[in-house]
Enzyme design. Structure first.
Site: not given
Ligand code: DGY
Length: 422
Positions: A167, A394
């Site tokens: 992103d 993550e």
């Protein structure tokens, strides 16, 4: 030498998948991403394959059951009413059942399907699953090549940074800056309830993400109209590398299953894809790959680790390998998503510096195939050490190894299991 992961760590990885399993699909992480995500699911299937093959096939089949009639596979499938997430189905309004987002994500699924198929112990199950998935994978690839390459350049384009899966990568800074954000309705982010703001995209980036979503919603989610109207149209390095590898893997499967019309199309896409990347994304002087901003018709200067996915795509070379060695030398843990000496480097912030287990997985696999097992070993060892020190996070800080972003993260666990299983 780093020791192989202990049986205990492997059991913990499996427990992460089981904890995030919602029966047929797996949450990337229960609080941050409480639905099914496209490329997460493909990697997660690799992890399932190491402990439960039928569950692996089910993960992929659930994802493809949400495929759109035009072939697109959406980036989020909103099963059930689980979880607080923004933007949810009421914002996307794609009118699909189950509700889905209206954009896609990196097409890694064909590569994961081939990976699982070639290692499958239950051949009957695997053959039946691949037979069902093959036409769906093909329809998705055809959607990319036909609808996302409007100028017929041989490279495919994304209309939203979320489609890259990376992103807030510096790759998108310039094209995203041109997205107008006037008159945006007020909204409340949910991601910041779970992750500190300095590890996530900025407010301004979010405004632009939502402004793009509004443009596409106003196009009624019609694929050609979305490409025509989007103020953001980028030939992303990662997506093109991943699609190129996926075309190759799908081609291998299509040959094995005697799907002749697929074989011909895939051979053509592989040839045009390779030429397109060479012409549009590769800097002839440095040999490095950069994104191309189609709205301004130029190759951008941004450099990210997505270029090293060239190894995964089967088009890496020694020039790139040397550059990779320099990136690795500049941080304690590799591979940082942005080089440590790049002004855009931000070692805490999502795709602007941290290390990611899935990109390490793909790049290491590609390096191994290229004949650089030394570099492949280094990346795999770093992933293992980071997980051992900081858990199934993550992403990770490339200097001090701290775990960042979401916790009990499925794809981090999945690639550890996949690598262990070979
Ligand atoms: C998010 O919510 O941050 C996701 O990356 C969008 O898919």
């Amino acid at each position: 030498m780093t020791p192989a992961p202990s049986p205990q760590l492997l059991r913990a990885a499996e427990a992460v998948l089981r904890g995030n399993d919602r029966g047929g699909y797996t949450l990337p992480s229960a609080d941050l991403y409480p639905f099914q995500w496209n490329w997460d699911s493909a990697f997660i299937a690799l992890g399932w394959a190491a402990c439960d093959e039928s569950r692996a096939w089910r993960e992929l089949e659930t994802l493809f059951a949400a495929q759109w009639p035009d072939g697109m596979v959406p980036h989020i499938v909103f099963h059930g009413r689980a979880g607080r997430y923004f933007p949810g189905p009421e914002v996307w309004r794609t009118e699909r059942e189950p509700p889905t987002s209206g954009i896609t994500q990196p097409p890694v699924a064909a590569s994961c399907v081939r990976w699982i198929f070639e290692r499958a112990r239950d051949r009957t199950l695997a053959e039946a699953a691949v037979k069902r998935l093959l036409p769906k994978l093909f329809a998705w690839h055809r959607w990319f090549h036909r609808l996302r390459d409007p100028e017929r350049l041989g490279v495919v384009h994304i209309v939203h940074p979320w489609e890259s899966g990376m992103d807030n990568s510096p790759a998108f800074d310039a094209p995203l800056a041109a997205v107008p954000v006037e008159d945006l309705e007020p909204y409340e982010r949910r991601d910041l309830e779970h992750v500190p703001p300095e590890q996530r995209p900025t407010r301004l980036e979010y405004d632009r993400y939502l402004a793009l979503l509004r443009v596409f919603r106003d196009c009624g989610w019609r694929a050609r109209e979305v490409v025509r109207q989007s103020p953001f149209l980028v030939a992303d390095v990662g997506v093109n590398m991943i699609l190129h590898r996926a075309d190759r893997d799908l081609l291998a499967l299509a040959r094995e299953f005697g799907a002749r019309e697929m074989v011909a199309a895939l051979e053509e896409w592989m040839a045009t894809g390779r030429q397109g990347m060479e012409r549009c994304l590769r800097d002839p002087e440095t040999g490095f790959y950069h994104p191309r901003d189609a709205r301004r018709g130029l190759r951008l200067a941004a450099s990210t680790h997505a270029a090293f996915l060239a190894f995964w795509a089967g088009i890496g070379d020694d020039l790139l390998a040397r550059r990779l060695e320099r990136w690795l030398a500049a941080t304690r843990f590799g591979l940082s998503s942005v080089a440590a000496d790049d002004p855009a480097f931000d070692p805490d912030r999502y795709w602007r510096g941290p290390v990611w287990a899935i990109t390490n997985f793909m790049i290491a696999q590609g390096l191994e195939e290229y004949g650089r097992s030394d570099l492949a070993r280094r990346l795999r060892a770093d992933t293992r050490v980071l997980i051992q020190r900081s858990g199934f996070r993550e992403y990770f800080h490339p200097q001090d190894g701290r775990g960042l972003g979401g916790r009990a993260f499925s794809w981090t666990a999945a690639v550890l299991l996949a690598e262990q299983a070979g």
